[in-house]
Design a protein around this motif. Sequence first.
Motif, PDB file in Angstrom:
ATOM      1  N   ASP A  30      61.550  81.743  36.724  1.00 34.60           N
ATOM      2  CA  ASP A  30      62.334  82.178  35.569  1.00 34.60           C
ATOM      3  C   ASP A  30      61.575  81.779  34.310  1.00 34.60           C
ATOM      4  O   ASP A  30      61.755  80.702  33.773  1.00 34.60           O
ATOM      5  CB  ASP A  30      63.715  81.522  35.597  1.00 34.60           C
ATOM      6  CG  ASP A  30      64.599  81.985  34.435  1.00 34.60           C
ATOM      7  OD1 ASP A  30      64.314  83.060  33.873  1.00 34.60           O
ATOM      8  OD2 ASP A  30      65.544  81.254  34.091  1.00 34.60           O
ATOM      9  N   ALA A  31      60.697  82.650  33.880  1.00 35.69           N
ATOM     10  CA  ALA A  31      59.880  82.377  32.695  1.00 35.69           C
ATOM     11  C   ALA A  31      59.768  83.654  31.880  1.00 35.69           C
ATOM     12  O   ALA A  31      58.689  84.248  31.766  1.00 35.69           O
ATOM     13  CB  ALA A  31      58.498  81.869  33.105  1.00 35.69           C
ATOM     14  N   PRO A  32      60.878  84.104  31.295  1.00 35.68           N
ATOM     15  CA  PRO A  32      60.876  85.382  30.580  1.00 35.68           C
ATOM     16  C   PRO A  32      59.985  85.400  29.353  1.00 35.68           C
ATOM     17  O   PRO A  32      59.658  86.473  28.841  1.00 35.68           O
ATOM     18  CB  PRO A  32      62.353  85.563  30.194  1.00 35.68           C
ATOM     19  CG  PRO A  32      62.905  84.178  30.153  1.00 35.68           C
ATOM     20  CD  PRO A  32      62.193  83.436  31.236  1.00 35.68           C
ATOM     21  N   ASP A  33      59.599  84.201  28.886  1.00 34.47           N
ATOM     22  CA  ASP A  33      58.769  84.125  27.689  1.00 34.47           C
ATOM     23  C   ASP A  33      57.280  84.100  27.999  1.00 34.47           C
ATOM     24  O   ASP A  33      56.450  83.923  27.100  1.00 34.47           O
ATOM     25  CB  ASP A  33      59.152  82.891  26.870  1.00 34.47           C
ATOM     26  CG  ASP A  33      59.275  81.628  27.717  1.00 34.47           C
ATOM     27  OD1 ASP A  33      59.257  81.737  28.960  1.00 34.47           O
ATOM     28  OD2 ASP A  33      59.389  80.529  27.146  1.00 34.47           O
ATOM     29  N   VAL A  34      56.900  84.285  29.276  1.00 31.14           N
ATOM     30  CA  VAL A  34      55.491  84.314  29.675  1.00 31.14           C
ATOM     31  C   VAL A  34      55.271  85.473  30.644  1.00 31.14           C
ATOM     32  O   VAL A  34      56.052  85.662  31.578  1.00 31.14           O
ATOM     33  CB  VAL A  34      55.062  82.999  30.370  1.00 31.14           C
ATOM     34  CG1 VAL A  34      53.584  83.056  30.773  1.00 31.14           C
ATOM     35  CG2 VAL A  34      55.316  81.796  29.469  1.00 31.14           C
ATOM     36  N   ASP A  35      54.225  86.256  30.429  1.00 27.22           N
ATOM     37  CA  ASP A  35      53.816  87.261  31.409  1.00 27.22           C
ATOM     38  C   ASP A  35      52.985  86.568  32.477  1.00 27.22           C
ATOM     39  O   ASP A  35      51.944  85.971  32.170  1.00 27.22           O
ATOM     40  CB  ASP A  35      52.996  88.365  30.748  1.00 27.22           C
ATOM     41  CG  ASP A  35      53.841  89.328  29.930  1.00 27.22           C
ATOM     42  OD1 ASP A  35      55.007  89.556  30.308  1.00 27.22           O
ATOM     43  OD2 ASP A  35      53.341  89.843  28.914  1.00 27.22           O
ATOM     44  N   VAL A  36      53.431  86.619  33.722  1.00 27.62           N
ATOM     45  CA  VAL A  36      52.739  85.970  34.833  1.00 27.62           C
ATOM     46  C   VAL A  36      52.179  87.044  35.758  1.00 27.62           C
ATOM     47  O   VAL A  36      52.918  87.911  36.239  1.00 27.62           O
ATOM     48  CB  VAL A  36      53.686  85.036  35.604  1.00 27.62           C
ATOM     49  CG1 VAL A  36      52.959  84.375  36.779  1.00 27.62           C
ATOM     50  CG2 VAL A  36      54.266  83.980  34.666  1.00 27.62           C
ATOM     51  N   ILE A  37      50.873  86.979  35.988  1.00 28.10           N
ATOM     52  CA  ILE A  37      50.178  87.976  36.800  1.00 28.10           C
ATOM     53  C   ILE A  37      49.382  87.253  37.884  1.00 28.10           C
ATOM     54  O   ILE A  37      48.779  86.207  37.620  1.00 28.10           O
ATOM     55  CB  ILE A  37      49.195  88.821  35.956  1.00 28.10           C
ATOM     56  CG1 ILE A  37      49.848  89.282  34.632  1.00 28.10           C
ATOM     57  CG2 ILE A  37      48.658  89.994  36.751  1.00 28.10           C
ATOM     58  CD1 ILE A  37      51.003  90.206  34.787  1.00 28.10           C
ATOM     59  N   SER A  56      61.455  90.636  40.763  1.00 26.52           N
ATOM     60  CA  SER A  56      60.569  89.597  40.243  1.00 26.52           C
ATOM     61  C   SER A  56      59.841  90.064  38.987  1.00 26.52           C
ATOM     62  O   SER A  56      59.327  91.190  38.928  1.00 26.52           O
ATOM     63  CB  SER A  56      59.526  89.202  41.293  1.00 26.52           C
ATOM     64  OG  SER A  56      58.578  88.297  40.742  1.00 26.52           O
ATOM     65  N   PRO A  57      59.761  89.208  37.967  1.00 23.71           N
ATOM     66  CA  PRO A  57      59.010  89.549  36.766  1.00 23.71           C
ATOM     67  C   PRO A  57      57.507  89.328  36.930  1.00 23.71           C
ATOM     68  O   PRO A  57      56.730  89.670  36.034  1.00 23.71           O
ATOM     69  CB  PRO A  57      59.583  88.585  35.722  1.00 23.71           C
ATOM     70  CG  PRO A  57      59.950  87.373  36.513  1.00 23.71           C
ATOM     71  CD  PRO A  57      60.445  87.892  37.840  1.00 23.71           C
ATOM     72  N   VAL A  58      57.110  88.752  38.065  1.00 20.11           N
ATOM     73  CA  VAL A  58      55.696  88.467  38.298  1.00 20.11           C
ATOM     74  C   VAL A  58      54.946  89.754  38.580  1.00 20.11           C
ATOM     75  O   VAL A  58      55.349  90.555  39.434  1.00 20.11           O
ATOM     76  CB  VAL A  58      55.521  87.482  39.477  1.00 20.11           C
ATOM     77  CG1 VAL A  58      54.032  87.243  39.761  1.00 20.11           C
ATOM     78  CG2 VAL A  58      56.225  86.161  39.174  1.00 20.11           C
ATOM     79  N   GLY A  59      53.863  89.973  37.853  1.00 23.76           N
ATOM     80  CA  GLY A  59      53.049  91.157  38.060  1.00 23.76           C
ATOM     81  C   GLY A  59      51.916  90.894  39.034  1.00 23.76           C
ATOM     82  O   GLY A  59      51.468  89.761  39.194  1.00 23.76           O
ATOM     83  N   VAL A  60      51.464  91.926  39.693  1.00 27.98           N
ATOM     84  CA  VAL A  60      50.326  91.839  40.607  1.00 27.98           C
ATOM     85  C   VAL A  60      49.197  92.686  40.023  1.00 27.98           C
ATOM     86  O   VAL A  60      49.437  93.777  39.495  1.00 27.98           O
ATOM     87  CB  VAL A  60      50.705  92.326  42.014  1.00 27.98           C
ATOM     88  CG1 VAL A  60      49.496  92.311  42.940  1.00 27.98           C
ATOM     89  CG2 VAL A  60      51.816  91.458  42.600  1.00 27.98           C
ATOM     90  N   PHE A 241      49.532  76.218  39.709  1.00 28.88           N
ATOM     91  CA  PHE A 241      49.693  77.456  38.934  1.00 28.88           C
ATOM     92  C   PHE A 241      51.012  77.447  38.176  1.00 28.88           C
ATOM     93  O   PHE A 241      51.075  77.823  36.996  1.00 28.88           O
ATOM     94  CB  PHE A 241      49.615  78.653  39.886  1.00 28.88           C
ATOM     95  CG  PHE A 241      49.589  79.994  39.192  1.00 28.88           C
ATOM     96  CD1 PHE A 241      48.521  80.364  38.390  1.00 28.88           C
ATOM     97  CD2 PHE A 241      50.633  80.889  39.335  1.00 28.88           C
ATOM     98  CE1 PHE A 241      48.476  81.595  37.743  1.00 28.88           C
ATOM     99  CE2 PHE A 241      50.613  82.121  38.702  1.00 28.88           C
ATOM    100  CZ  PHE A 241      49.539  82.481  37.905  1.00 28.88           C
ATOM    101  N   LEU A 242      52.071  76.987  38.827  1.00 32.87           N
ATOM    102  CA  LEU A 242      53.370  76.907  38.151  1.00 32.87           C
ATOM    103  C   LEU A 242      53.339  75.901  37.008  1.00 32.87           C
ATOM    104  O   LEU A 242      53.984  76.115  35.972  1.00 32.87           O
ATOM    105  CB  LEU A 242      54.452  76.529  39.158  1.00 32.87           C
ATOM    106  CG  LEU A 242      54.910  77.673  40.077  1.00 32.87           C
ATOM    107  CD1 LEU A 242      55.843  77.138  41.163  1.00 32.87           C
ATOM    108  CD2 LEU A 242      55.599  78.784  39.292  1.00 32.87           C
ATOM    109  N   ASP A 243      52.593  74.814  37.172  1.00 33.57           N
ATOM    110  CA  ASP A 243      52.454  73.839  36.079  1.00 33.57           C
ATOM    111  C   ASP A 243      51.771  74.481  34.877  1.00 33.57           C
ATOM    112  O   ASP A 243      52.113  74.190  33.718  1.00 33.57           O
ATOM    113  CB  ASP A 243      51.662  72.622  36.543  1.00 33.57           C
ATOM    114  CG  ASP A 243      52.478  71.694  37.439  1.00 33.57           C
ATOM    115  OD1 ASP A 243      53.719  71.827  37.466  1.00 33.57           O
ATOM    116  OD2 ASP A 243      51.869  70.839  38.124  1.00 33.57           O
ATOM    117  N   ILE A 244      50.779  75.327  35.140  1.00 30.59           N
ATOM    118  CA  ILE A 244      50.069  76.003  34.051  1.00 30.59           C
ATOM    119  C   ILE A 244      50.985  77.009  33.362  1.00 30.59           C
ATOM    120  O   ILE A 244      50.979  77.142  32.137  1.00 30.59           O
ATOM    121  CB  ILE A 244      48.785  76.672  34.577  1.00 30.59           C
ATOM    122  CG1 ILE A 244      47.793  75.582  35.044  1.00 30.59           C
ATOM    123  CG2 ILE A 244      48.140  77.557  33.515  1.00 30.59           C
ATOM    124  CD1 ILE A 244      46.584  76.117  35.773  1.00 30.59           C
TER     125      ILE A 244
END
Length: 250
Positions: A30-37, A56-60, A241-244
Motif C-alpha cells: 500500500d504505497a499510493p504515493d510511489v510508483d513501484v515497478i 495490485s498497483p505494482v507494475g511489471v 526492496f520494500l525498505d527502499i
Amino acid sequence: MRKPMVAGNWKMNGSLALVAQVGEALSDLDAPDVDVIVCPPFPYVGPLRRTLPDTSPVGVGGQDVSAQDSGAFTGEVAGSMLAEMGCSHVVVGHSERRALHGETDALIAEKVQAALRAGLTPIVCVGETLEERDADRTEAVLGAQVDAILALGAFVVEKLVIAYEPVWAIGTGRTAAPEQAQAVHQFIRARVAAALGDDVAQNLVLLYGGSVKPANAAELFACEDVDGGLIGGAALDPAAFLDIVAAART
C-alpha cells in the motif's frame, strides 16, 4: 509534483521461486504515493504479473525492447509482446546493453519510440564510466546520451523516465555520494529545460541507480532532483526492496 518511482531490475537473475516470493511480498503493498515497478528477465514477466493481484498497483516491466515491431528478428522481443504480457514499463539503454551489445544513442532513441508505440513507459538509462568521470567528461557523455532522447521532442520526453546510472557504481558496491547524484540530476534537468522548456523538465521523473540499498536510499532520495531509484541487487531481496520503497515515501 513529480511522483517518486522505485523500479527493480533483476538483470539475468531470478527463478520461479523468487517470482513467488516477490509476488507474495508485494501483494499487499500500500504505497499510493510511489510508483513501484519490477523488471524480471523476460521468461518471468508473465508469471510475475499473474502472481500479483489484479488490483495490485505494482507494475511489471521488461529489461529491453526491440526497435522493431515484428518480423524476422530472432531473439528480440517486441513492445507489443511485453504489453500483452501485462508490462507497463521497459528499461531502455542500460549501460550493460550499451557496453556488451554495442547499443548506440541512435538505436536507443529508436527503442524509446518502439516502446511508446506499444503503450509502454520507457525508463531510459544514461551514465558515464569511471574513466570518463576521472577525465572530467561526465557532462559531455551524459549530454550526448540525453540529447539523443531530447531530439525526439517534448511529446516523447513527457512520456518517459530517465535513470542516471554511473557505470562505475553499478554492481560494484560503490555509490555516488548524494551531492554527486544531485549534481548530475540537476545537470540533466537543466539540459531538458534548455531544450524543451522548464515545464517538461520539472515534470520529468529522474531516477538514480547504482548500488542503492536500504542503508543509503533515504539520503539519496532526499536530493531535490532525485525522484527515486532503479534498483539492481537489492531488488532480488523482497525485504530490502520494500525498505527502499519505504524510503521513497519519506
